[in-house]
Design an enzyme around this catalytic site. Structure first.
Site: not given
Ligand code: BG6
Length: 494
Positions: A152, A182, A186, A220, A239, A244, A344
């Site tokens: 993605k 991803h 999890k 984040e 993003d 997600h 972020k």
């Molecule tokens: C990614 C985004 O898909 O997921 C990133 O492109 C983000 O910007 C990341 O930081 C966060 O993944 P995780 O698993 O660290 O929460």
């Protein structure tokens, strides 16, 4: 959970062909995940990783780069002892996606061996996806044994994502295409399925009659790091939300699937995406908060604002924070607000799903001061994975007052000796084993783009800049206001 994961079962013999092998994603996530699978004995002994990059470096130089940049981040001594065996699987090949000859060399290498499964992982900029597929078809690498993994964001909006999907579909059938998100890999997301559909307790309560609101947060602590150039063209909605957050929402809200088969689950997720109430362009200002971080602190140290990060235009209006009040128009969820939030440079790194159940109709007991509603189910994905049920109990002693308490289902203590599988590791093994359940189907992806489209359009057409928030906080004040208008607060504010 969605797929009966037989950990320890070895994947078939494979060639894993990694486009973008010198990039950030490959180094930070994909190679460590493949390494973990290797160290756990989950990979076929003759499974091979063909690392492709446009850089004209020798195979040895690539391995030296992995020694320097990947190995140190792997855990402990076990890593060091398995590392050489892992490197023995890797072959580096210079392939520039825009130069044909590299693909001829690749085809020669792959065809010389004819592994049972050939995986192409496209960890490259999406504008290269179509060219890569065309080249793979030209050199005869798109046959039945081949699978392609698409990272993605796929496209920039519905039209561009559909254009890429249509091109990829000319060369690969839908069951050869693995669109990765991803978050679906999890452990706690898998466990959400187990908790919902493996127990009788929750299902009767999992509906509008008993659920007051649902909150899904992915916060984040990091800023845009070294991805400024990329991120500034994307922003948090594309993003994180389009993929997600909406996927997590589907996992919470979907109906029980008729089986754990890949399409049974994906059909149910698609129904939720279709039932999401459209947010009309004129409603965006009221239901969606768009934020951008400014100078503040992270981990006690001062950090720059987004517009001063490397690679970001000083007058950038790209959002680094989004909060949305969504609703699902179906019998189960009508009227229940689903609050989604991601950002972020927030106060801490936390990803969680909070289901707030209704209060009792009439309280017989004195409530604890400032207490939140009695029952909440909190599924924490990060930083630790846990599932916790909050309820009220009697305060011990000579009193009738209630005390908030919680029941913990700490995944680590419930099964202490079982090795935890990371999201990418699980998903990469699924690709090699041919399990599509945790990957996003084309129609799901299109529907998610369709839903975010009016928000993107409203932001394109407005002169209002994103609302600023100080780095190291929970986002703009408007985010709290989004809930306080409903008489509610974000979970961390209670
Ligand atoms: C990614 C985004 O898909 O997921 C990133 O492109 C983000 O910007 C990341 O930081 C966060 O993944 P995780 O698993 O660290 O929460």
């Amino acid at each position: 959970m969605m797929d009966s994961h037989n950990t320890g079962a070895q994947a078939p013999e494979f060639d894993f062909i990694l486009f973008g092998a010198t990039g950030d994603l490959a180094r930070r996530k994909l190679l460590p995940a493949l390494f973990d699978a290797h160290a756990a004995g989950s990979l076929h002994p003759r499974g091979r990783i063909i690392a492709l990059g446009s850089q004209p470096i020798e195979h040895e130089a690539y391995l030296a780069m992995l020694d320097a940049e990947v190995l140190p981040a792997l855990a402990g001594n076990a890593a060091a002892s398995a590392w050489q065996g892992f490197l023995d699987r890797i072959v580096y090949l210079q392939v520039d996606a825009t130069v044909e000859s590299g693909f001829d060399a690749l085809a020669e290498l792959v065809k010389a061996r004819a592994a049972a499964v050939v995986v192409f992982y496209l960890a490259t900029a999406p504008h290269l996806f179509v060219t890569i597929c065309e080249q793979l078809a030209r050199v005869g690498l798109t046959g039945q044994r081949s699978r392609i993994v698409l990272e993605k964001p796929l496209g920039h909006d519905l039209a561009s994502s559909e254009a890429i999907n249509a091109e990829v579909a000319r060369h690969f059938a839908e069951d050869q295409i693995y669109r990765i998100d991803h978050y679906l890999g999890k452990e706690s997301v898998q466990n959400l399925m187990a908790v919902r559909f493996g127990n009788v307790l929750f299902e009767p309560l999992w509906r509008r009659e008993w659920v007051r609101d649902v909150q899904i947060t992915i916060a984040e602590e990091l800023g845009v790091e070294r991805r400024g150039n990329f991120y500034d063209r994307i922003g948090a909605l594309r993003d994180m939300v389009q993929n997600h957050l909406l996927q997590l929402l589907c996992m919470v809200a979907m109906e029980p699937p008729t089986s754990l088969s890949e399409d049974a689950i994906r059909d149910e997720k698609l129904k939720i995406l279709k039932a999401l109430k459209p947010i009309r362009t004129e409603e965006v200002a009221e239901k969606v908060v768009r934020g951008q971080y400014c100078r503040g602190a992270a981990g006690g140290d001062p950090v720059p604002g987004y517009s001063n990060e490397p690679g970001i235009a000083p007058d950038s209006r790209t959002e680094t924070f989004v909060a949305i009040r969504a609703e699902i128009a179906n019998w189960r969820w009508a009227g229940v607000p689903f609050y989604l939030r991601t950002g972020k440079r927030m106060q801490s790194r936390v990803a969680e799903i909070v289901i707030h159940f209704n209060d009792v109709p009439y309280s017989l007991f004195p409530r604890p001061l400032g207490a939140a509603p009695g029952n909440r189910l909190v599924i924490t994905l990060q930083p630790e994975e846990s599932i916790r049920l909050y309820f009220l109990t009697k305060q011990p002693g000579d009193t009738q007052a209630l005390l908030p308490a919680s029941l913990d289902l700490q995944l680590n203590s419930a099964a202490p000796r079982v090795r935890r599988i990371g999201a990418y590791e699980r998903l990469l093994l699924d690709v090699i084993r041919g399990r599509l359940g945790l990957f996003v189907r084309r129609d799901e992806q299109a529907q998610a783009w369709r839903w975010v489209a009016p928000i993107l359009k409203a932001w394109e057409n407005t002169t209002a800049p994103p609302k600023l928030y100080t780095a190291g906080t929970w986002g703009p004040a408007a985010s709290s206001a989004l809930l306080s208008r409903d008489g509610l607060a974000w979970h961390e504010e209670m």
